[in-house]
Design a protein around this motif. Structure first.
Motif, PDB file in Angstrom:
ATOM      1  N   ALA A 177      40.830  45.090  39.389  1.00  0.00           N
ATOM      2  CA  ALA A 177      40.229  44.833  38.076  1.00  0.00           C
ATOM      3  C   ALA A 177      39.881  43.355  38.027  1.00  0.00           C
ATOM      4  O   ALA A 177      40.770  42.499  37.958  1.00  0.00           O
ATOM      5  N   VAL A 178      38.605  43.048  38.098  1.00  0.00           N
ATOM      6  CA  VAL A 178      38.141  41.662  38.085  1.00  0.00           C
ATOM      7  C   VAL A 178      37.009  41.537  37.070  1.00  0.00           C
ATOM      8  O   VAL A 178      36.345  42.522  36.718  1.00  0.00           O
ATOM      9  N   ALA A 179      36.776  40.310  36.605  1.00  0.00           N
ATOM     10  CA  ALA A 179      35.726  40.116  35.608  1.00  0.00           C
ATOM     11  C   ALA A 179      35.168  38.713  35.673  1.00  0.00           C
ATOM     12  O   ALA A 179      35.873  37.758  36.035  1.00  0.00           O
ATOM     13  N   ASP A 180      33.886  38.596  35.358  1.00  0.00           N
ATOM     14  CA  ASP A 180      33.277  37.319  35.011  1.00  0.00           C
ATOM     15  C   ASP A 180      32.630  37.534  33.643  1.00  0.00           C
ATOM     16  O   ASP A 180      33.265  37.355  32.631  1.00  0.00           O
ATOM     17  N   ASP A 181      31.380  38.005  33.597  1.00  0.00           N
ATOM     18  CA  ASP A 181      30.840  38.392  32.291  1.00  0.00           C
ATOM     19  C   ASP A 181      30.906  39.902  32.076  1.00  0.00           C
ATOM     20  O   ASP A 181      30.526  40.400  31.020  1.00  0.00           O
ATOM     21  N   GLU A 182      31.375  40.633  33.071  1.00  0.00           N
ATOM     22  CA  GLU A 182      31.655  42.058  32.931  1.00  0.00           C
ATOM     23  C   GLU A 182      32.843  42.397  33.815  1.00  0.00           C
ATOM     24  O   GLU A 182      33.214  41.644  34.702  1.00  0.00           O
ATOM     25  N   TRP A 183      33.447  43.536  33.547  1.00  0.00           N
ATOM     26  CA  TRP A 183      34.609  43.984  34.305  1.00  0.00           C
ATOM     27  C   TRP A 183      34.189  44.962  35.400  1.00  0.00           C
ATOM     28  O   TRP A 183      33.362  45.842  35.166  1.00  0.00           O
ATOM     29  N   PHE A 184      34.787  44.769  36.569  1.00  0.00           N
ATOM     30  CA  PHE A 184      34.645  45.731  37.660  1.00  0.00           C
ATOM     31  C   PHE A 184      36.016  46.349  37.880  1.00  0.00           C
ATOM     32  O   PHE A 184      37.001  45.638  38.130  1.00  0.00           O
TER      33      PHE A 184
END
Length: 211
Positions: A105-112
């Motif tokens: 679970a990673v994110a910058d401007d959205e979550w993957f």
């Protein structure tokens, strides 16, 4: 046999919208845990690459965060313990109800998100319960074909290959992010995310394999 689902959710529809907007270069990653308690699905969060002071200040005003504590901070990287607000916990409940394991679970401007389910029925049940809009990138059996060479998603591989062919990695650079976006028919932001995540996957699955 178990199933893996990989999908993305806009931060606006999931978590840390305000905090990620305040520190646009920030990348966050959830510490992986296998649990069936909503309080312990995503309690620990690593953050790096952006302005930690702005990120922490914004988390105090982020409606998706109930409480946050800084556990460690060194060299531009911080580890937080987070208690999520009710809207996020309802999303987490959808994972728990279907016995999902958060593999990534990673994110910058959205979550993957990359989740493992016991079977396809559990995966389908999760889709039915999930409140957010999401984009499914792929789903597959764990006993089927390999996840992808060097951990890349098909979209990341496509973007990296095209970037190389266009001369994006050349010195001097022969193509821009805009050029890649035009060829793929996607936004420049999506291209940037694919390049960053693709590079990260390549490093983790090549240089850090024996680390």
């Amino acid at each position: 046999m178990s199933f893996i689902a990989e999908f993305s959710i806009p931060a606006d529809d999931f978590a840390l919208r305000t905090a990620l907007d305040a520190a646009p270069d920030m990348r966050v990653e959830v510490e992986r845990l296998a649990t069936h308690s909503r309080e312990w699905v995503m309690p620990f969060l690593w953050a790096s690459g952006g302005d930690l002071d702005r990120f922490e200040a914004a988390m105090a005003d982020d409606e998706t965060v109930s409480e946050v504590a800084t556990l460690d901070r060194l060299d531009g990287t911080a580890l937080y313990m987070i208690e999520w607000s009710e809207p996020v916990e309802r999303q987490v409940d959808a994972m728990i109800d279907e016995h999902a394991i958060v593999q990534e679970a990673v994110a910058d401007d959205e979550w993957f998100l990359k989740l493992r389910f016991a079977d396809e029925d559990r995966l389908s049940g999760f889709y039915d319960e999930l409140e957010s809009d999401f984009e499914l990138h792929r789903k597959y059996r764990t006993t089927g074909p390999k996840e992808g060479e060097f951990g890349l998603t098909p979209e990341q591989r496509e973007t990296l290959v095209l970037a190389s062919e266009l001369g994006y990695f050349s010195v001097p650079r022969e193509a821009t992010v805009e050029d890649i976006a035009d060829r793929l028919g996607i936004s420049t932001n999506s291209v940037s995310q694919r390049l960053r995540r693709g590079h990260d996957a390549l490093v983790r699955n090549t240089l850090l394999v024996n680390g």
